[in-house]
Design an enzyme around this catalytic site. Sequence first.
Site, PDB file in Angstrom:
ATOM      1  N   PHE A 152       0.772  -1.127   0.149  1.00  0.00           N
ATOM      2  CA  PHE A 152      -0.099  -0.010   0.124  1.00  0.00           C
ATOM      3  C   PHE A 152       0.815   0.985   0.048  1.00  0.00           C
ATOM      4  CE2 PHE A 152       0.909  -0.371   4.677  1.00  0.00           C
ATOM      5  CZ  PHE A 152       1.032   0.852   4.996  1.00  0.00           C
ATOM      6  N   LYS A 176      -1.066  -7.540  -8.768  1.00  0.00           N
ATOM      7  CA  LYS A 176      -2.018  -7.623  -7.710  1.00  0.00           C
ATOM      8  C   LYS A 176      -1.550  -6.458  -6.755  1.00  0.00           C
ATOM      9  CE  LYS A 176      -2.697  -8.756  -3.889  1.00  0.00           C
ATOM     10  NZ  LYS A 176      -3.216  -7.822  -2.729  1.00  0.00           N
ATOM     11  N   GLU A 179      -5.127  -4.046  -1.738  1.00  0.00           N
ATOM     12  CA  GLU A 179      -6.594  -3.738  -1.690  1.00  0.00           C
ATOM     13  C   GLU A 179      -6.749  -2.198  -0.954  1.00  0.00           C
ATOM     14  OE1 GLU A 179      -5.907  -7.128   1.118  1.00  0.00           O
ATOM     15  OE2 GLU A 179      -4.961  -6.210  -0.268  1.00  0.00           O
ATOM     16  N   ARG A 180      -5.749  -1.763  -0.194  1.00  0.00           N
ATOM     17  CA  ARG A 180      -6.154  -0.548   0.385  1.00  0.00           C
ATOM     18  C   ARG A 180      -6.180   0.539  -0.339  1.00  0.00           C
ATOM     19  NH1 ARG A 180      -1.929  -1.503   5.575  1.00  0.00           N
ATOM     20  NH2 ARG A 180      -2.612  -3.722   6.149  1.00  0.00           N
ATOM     21  N   SER A 229       5.615  -6.711   4.006  1.00  0.00           N
ATOM     22  CA  SER A 229       6.480  -7.252   5.203  1.00  0.00           C
ATOM     23  C   SER A 229       7.226  -8.447   5.307  1.00  0.00           C
ATOM     24  CB  SER A 229       5.374  -7.347   6.479  1.00  0.00           C
ATOM     25  OG  SER A 229       4.548  -8.835   6.096  1.00  0.00           O
ATOM     26  N   CYS A 284       9.760   1.527   3.615  1.00  0.00           N
ATOM     27  CA  CYS A 284      10.935   0.561   4.141  1.00  0.00           C
ATOM     28  C   CYS A 284      12.128   1.213   3.960  1.00  0.00           C
ATOM     29  CB  CYS A 284      10.715  -0.415   3.063  1.00  0.00           C
ATOM     30  SG  CYS A 284      11.447  -0.296   1.445  1.00  0.00           S
ATOM     31  N   GLU A 386       9.571  -3.830  13.059  1.00  0.00           N
ATOM     32  CA  GLU A 386       9.143  -2.596  12.376  1.00  0.00           C
ATOM     33  C   GLU A 386       8.043  -1.990  12.549  1.00  0.00           C
ATOM     34  OE1 GLU A 386       9.368  -1.790   7.446  1.00  0.00           O
ATOM     35  OE2 GLU A 386       8.400  -3.423   8.056  1.00  0.00           O
TER      36      GLU A 386
END
Length: 502
Positions: A152, A176, A179-180, A229, A284, A386
Site C-alpha cells: 500500500f 496484484k 487492496e487498501r 512485510s 521501507c 518494524e
Amino acid sequence: MATALRDISHKIAGAPGAPAIRFGDVFDPNSGRVQARVALGTATDLEHAVAAAQNAQPAWAATNPQRRARVMFRFKELIERHMEELAILLSSEHGKVIADAKGDIQRGLEVIEFACGVPHVLKGEYTQGAGPGIDVYSMRQPLGIVAGITPFNFPAMIPMWMFGIAIAVGNAFILKPSERDPSVPVRLAELMLEAGAPEGILQVVHGDKEMVDAILDHPEIRAVSFVGSSDIAHYVYQRGAAAGKRVQAMGGAKNHGIVMPDADLDQVVSDIAGAAFGSAGERCMALPVVVPVGEKTAIALREKLIPAIGALRVGVSTDPDAHYGPVVTAAHKSKIESYIQMGVDEGAELVIDGRGFRLQGHEEGFFVGPTLFDRVTPAMRTYQEEIFGPVLQMVRADSFEDALRLPGEHPYGNGVAIFTRNGHAAREFAARVNVGMVGINVPIPVPVAYHTFGGWKRSAFGDTNQHGMEGVKFFTKVKTVTQRWPDGGGTGDSAFIIPTMG
C-alpha cells in the site's frame, strides 16, 4: 439518502472482468470514512487474466525492442501529463500529502525512463572464433507471463519498478496491488493501454490472500516480484519457489542513521525529520532509528530534535503546508500506537508522544502525531521490529564500532546512513556494514533507477534485486548459441569440435 460507493474493478484484457462476489473497503484516511469498495478476486479471475496474457505475450515478445521502447516513451509522456490527477487519486486513498504522492509517481517514472532504453540493455554477448569456424553468442529472452504483488505504501512507484522493465523486455505482467489503495494501479494500466500496449500485456487483479496464493501456484506465471512485510515476503518466496518460479520478495526494514561527533547536526536534524516522519513513516526506506556516537553528540542531537519535531505540521493529504498526513487505516493507527505503549512498557524514555492526535475538523481521520523515544536498547522489541509509522527511536552508542554493530547485527538489512565529515570513517563504514544500501550524508539511500534496489537479511528473499540491470536479469532468461557454418565444400572431414582444456 446514502451515496452509493464507487466500485473499483479488475483490469483484465482491457475490461473490468466478471462481477465480483466479495469486496473490500477502501477508506479515506483523512476522514475515516469508506469511500469505495474494491473487488476481491478469485482464482477464476486470475485464469481469465492469464488467458489474456497468453494471447498477447507471444506477439509482444516478437515485437522489436525499439517498438516496445516507443510504447514506454508514450507511457512516460502520459504519466507526466496526468501527474496531478494521479497524485490526487493516490493521496486520497493512501493519505500521503500531494508532494509525497508526486514523489511516489516520479520515482516510478524514473524506472520507466530506464525501460525506454530496452534495446541497449537487451544486447547480448558475442565471441567470434571460439573454436575452428565456431562463433558463440547469447540473447536475453522474456520469461512469458510474470506477476507483481505490491504494498500500500507506494501504489505507483513499486508497480512501475516491476512492470516497466518486465513489459519492456517482452513479458506480459499481472499486477496484484494492495487492496487498501487500488485505484492508481488501475489507472496506470489504463494509461499503458492508451500508450499502445496490447490488451493482456498489463493487467490488474485485486484480492487478498486467495488471489496471492492463486498467483503463487499458477503454473503459467513464471516469476513473481513482491514487496511487503518480511513474514509475508518469506511466505511468498517459499511458496513461489516450491512452485518452480523465480521469486524476488522484498521485506521490512529498520534503517539506522549513525551520527558521528563531527556531523553537521543542523543538517542531520533536517534530514532525519524528513526521513523519519515523511509519508508518516510508512516506507521501507524510512529512517526510524538514529544512533548518536558519544554522550555529547546524543545530548546535542536531542536538544535540536525536540523543537524540530515539535514544528512538524500534520495535516490532511491536500494541505500544501503539511509535512505528512494520516496513516492508511484505523487498524494501522492502532498498531503504531500499541508500539508506542510497548516502548513505554519496555523502559524507553518517551520524549514526544504522538498518541491521541486529533486534527480539527477531521477527528475521525487516521492521524498519529510525531513520536520520539530516547534511551532505546537493542534488546527492546520495539527496536527489533518494524513499526512503520511516525516514530523515531534514539539508540545511544559509545563508539564507532558500537554504532557499526547495531545495523550489522539487526535482523533487517535494508538501508543505513552515516552522517560525518570524515571520509575515512565513511569509507570504513560503507565497506563493513552488513546492510544492502548505504547512504553517506544521505538519509534515504534509494538508488537511482539505473542502479539496483535491494536489502539483505530479513529485508529480502531471493538472489536478484529490483530495477536496473538486476531487474532485466530477473525478468529474462539467457539463451546461448554456439554456431558453425560449413564452407560448402562438402568434404565432410572437418568435425564440429568444442574447445576443451586439452
